[in-house]
Design an enzyme around this catalytic site. Structure first.
Site, PDB file in Angstrom:
ATOM      1  N   GLU A  51      -1.258  12.021 -14.264  1.00 55.14           N
ATOM      2  CA  GLU A  51      -0.305  11.523 -13.280  1.00 55.14           C
ATOM      3  C   GLU A  51       1.080  11.352 -13.909  1.00 55.14           C
ATOM      4  OE1 GLU A  51       1.933  10.085 -10.460  1.00 55.14           O
ATOM      5  OE2 GLU A  51      -0.098  10.800  -9.999  1.00 55.14           O
ATOM      6  N   ARG A 103      -1.560   3.312   2.624  1.00 52.57           N
ATOM      7  CA  ARG A 103      -1.791   4.260   1.528  1.00 52.57           C
ATOM      8  C   ARG A 103      -2.212   3.547   0.238  1.00 52.57           C
ATOM      9  NH1 ARG A 103      -0.368   9.602   0.619  1.00 52.57           N
ATOM     10  NH2 ARG A 103       0.698   9.646   2.626  1.00 52.57           N
ATOM     11  N   TYR A 157       1.247   2.648  14.420  1.00 48.45           N
ATOM     12  CA  TYR A 157      -0.163   2.276  14.505  1.00 48.45           C
ATOM     13  C   TYR A 157      -0.434   1.153  13.492  1.00 48.45           C
ATOM     14  CZ  TYR A 157      -0.353   5.673  10.633  1.00 48.45           C
ATOM     15  OH  TYR A 157      -0.123   6.370   9.475  1.00 48.45           O
ATOM     16  N   ASP A 174      -0.918  19.229  -0.614  1.00 50.95           N
ATOM     17  CA  ASP A 174       0.458  19.688  -0.442  1.00 50.95           C
ATOM     18  C   ASP A 174       0.864  20.739  -1.464  1.00 50.95           C
ATOM     19  OD1 ASP A 174       0.893  18.145   1.750  1.00 50.95           O
ATOM     20  OD2 ASP A 174       2.035  16.583   0.726  1.00 50.95           O
TER      21      ASP A 174
END
Length: 372
Positions: free
Chosen positions: A30, A104, A205, A283
């Protein structure tokens, strides 16, 4: 066979968890130096949820999510509902899983716990070199590391992606934020809610078991071109962009403690995702605009199929590419659908929305674990 995953987002971590479940040694790299709580809400459909359930994470994901009970489309100025469909139990029975709103960061915490290890932080991959026997990754911190195979889950600007085409700017930006539910008029009644108007629209939402409302407000324009989770904007700018809209929208935007803003990019569908030792997911393989609500779900589908096909990357790509291409191009078309001028175009659009459950059934009812 040692696998390296570049990127510890939702798709990368899910792939790592699924590979470990199949006894594949895997390490995740990462670029960030810390695993900070960033981002906002994610919509998780039945097609993505069933992947998590297959990995034993279904109950944990439900416990940190809001189960969305219906979808509503509202007029931008009056706030009147002009179309709605049930979700909740009806959706789960129809498509085989729930439709959830999830923060998230909460999603990420569940995956990190399931991965049972810490990604190698401060590892920004800059180049990937494939040889007949291994793949060498070079990182900006000066390290070089070899693996048998590499999976690029490092986003729209992937360093693993072997392609020199530039991201395509949609000429649209979005404001994103989280607002305590009790600070929005009628906030406790919101489920998956669209406010549609000419040249812009807003989607909202609940997340975190309904205590927060996540919103994404889309506006056209080319003056803002930054694409980053970390870019911040003034909430007053978002309010001004929706001047004259229903008070529920403007109050929601004004109540946000902070607002993120970024430009929306995708890419043309790739002709090739994989080589014998390197492949892509999420992605990095098929960046798509958010207007189908499928970016996260398609990354989860990728992860499941990749693990099931491993290490046959050619088969993985053959299975996944036609579906992601169709959704990727459909997401582009949806932006225009949501932002049509008032008059006949609005009437036609509203008529199409009445058949929405059947229109999207091929997406939400799909089970990527049923491999051809």
């Amino acid at each position: 066979m040692r696998a390296a995953v570049i990127g510890s987002g939702i798709g990368g971590l899910t792939a790592a968890i699924a590979l470990r479940a199949g006894n594949v040694p895997v390490q995740v790299y990462e670029r960030a130096t810390t695993l900070a709580e960033i981002g906002a809400g994610v919509s998780l459909g039945a097609n993505g949820f069933r992947i998590l359930a297959s990995l034993g994470l279904g109950d944990r994901i439900r416990s940190v999510s809001a189960n969305l009970r219906r979808i509503e489309f509202h007029h931008w100025r009056t706030g009147e509902i002009f179309c709605q469909h049930p979700m909740g139990d009806w959706y789960e029975e129809r498509f085989g899983g729930p439709f959830l709103g999830i923060h998230r960061a909460d999603f990420h915490h569940v995956l990190l716990a399931a991965f049972d290890g810490t990604p190698q932080l401060n590892h920004h991959c800059t180049t990937v070199e494939e040889t007949p026997d291994a793949v060498r990754m070079t990182f900006s911190n000066g390290r070089t590391i070899d693996a048998d195979v590499v999976i690029g889950a490092d986003g729209v600007n992937s360093a693993v992606r072997d392609d020199d085409t530039a991201p395509v700017f949609s000429r649209m930006t979005c404001y994103r934020g989280l607002v305590p539910t009790d600070r929005i008029p009628g906030g406790d009644t919101l489920d998956l809610t669209f406010f549609l108007g000419p040249n812009r629209h807003l989607v909202a939402y609940p997340v975190r078991d309904g205590s927060l409302i996540n919103f994404v407000a889309y506006v056209p324009g080319t003056e803002w071109t930054q694409e980053s989770w970390h870019t911040r904007s003034d909430p007053a700018s978002a309010v001004a962009a929706f001047e004259g809209w229903t008070p529920q929208v403007t109050a929601m935007l004004a109540a946000a403690p902070e607002v993120g803003r970024w430009a929306l990019y995708d890419r043309e569908p790739l002709r090739r995702w994989s080589t014998p030792r390197v492949t892509l997911l999420g992605d990095a393989a098929h960046p798509m605009l958010p207007h189908a609500g499928q970016g996260t779900n398609q990354a989860l589908e990728d992860a499941a199929v990749l693990a099931a096909c491993f290490p046959d990357f050619a088969r993985y790509e053959q299975i996944r590419k036609p579906r992601t291409r169709q959704i990727q191009l459909g997401a582009r078309a949806n932006a225009a659908c949501f932002q049509v001028p008032e008059g006949r175009p609005t009437t036609d659009r509203n008529a199409r929305l009445t058949t929405l459950p059947e229109t999207v059934a091929w997406i939400h009812g799909h089970n990527p674990l049923d491999l051809p």
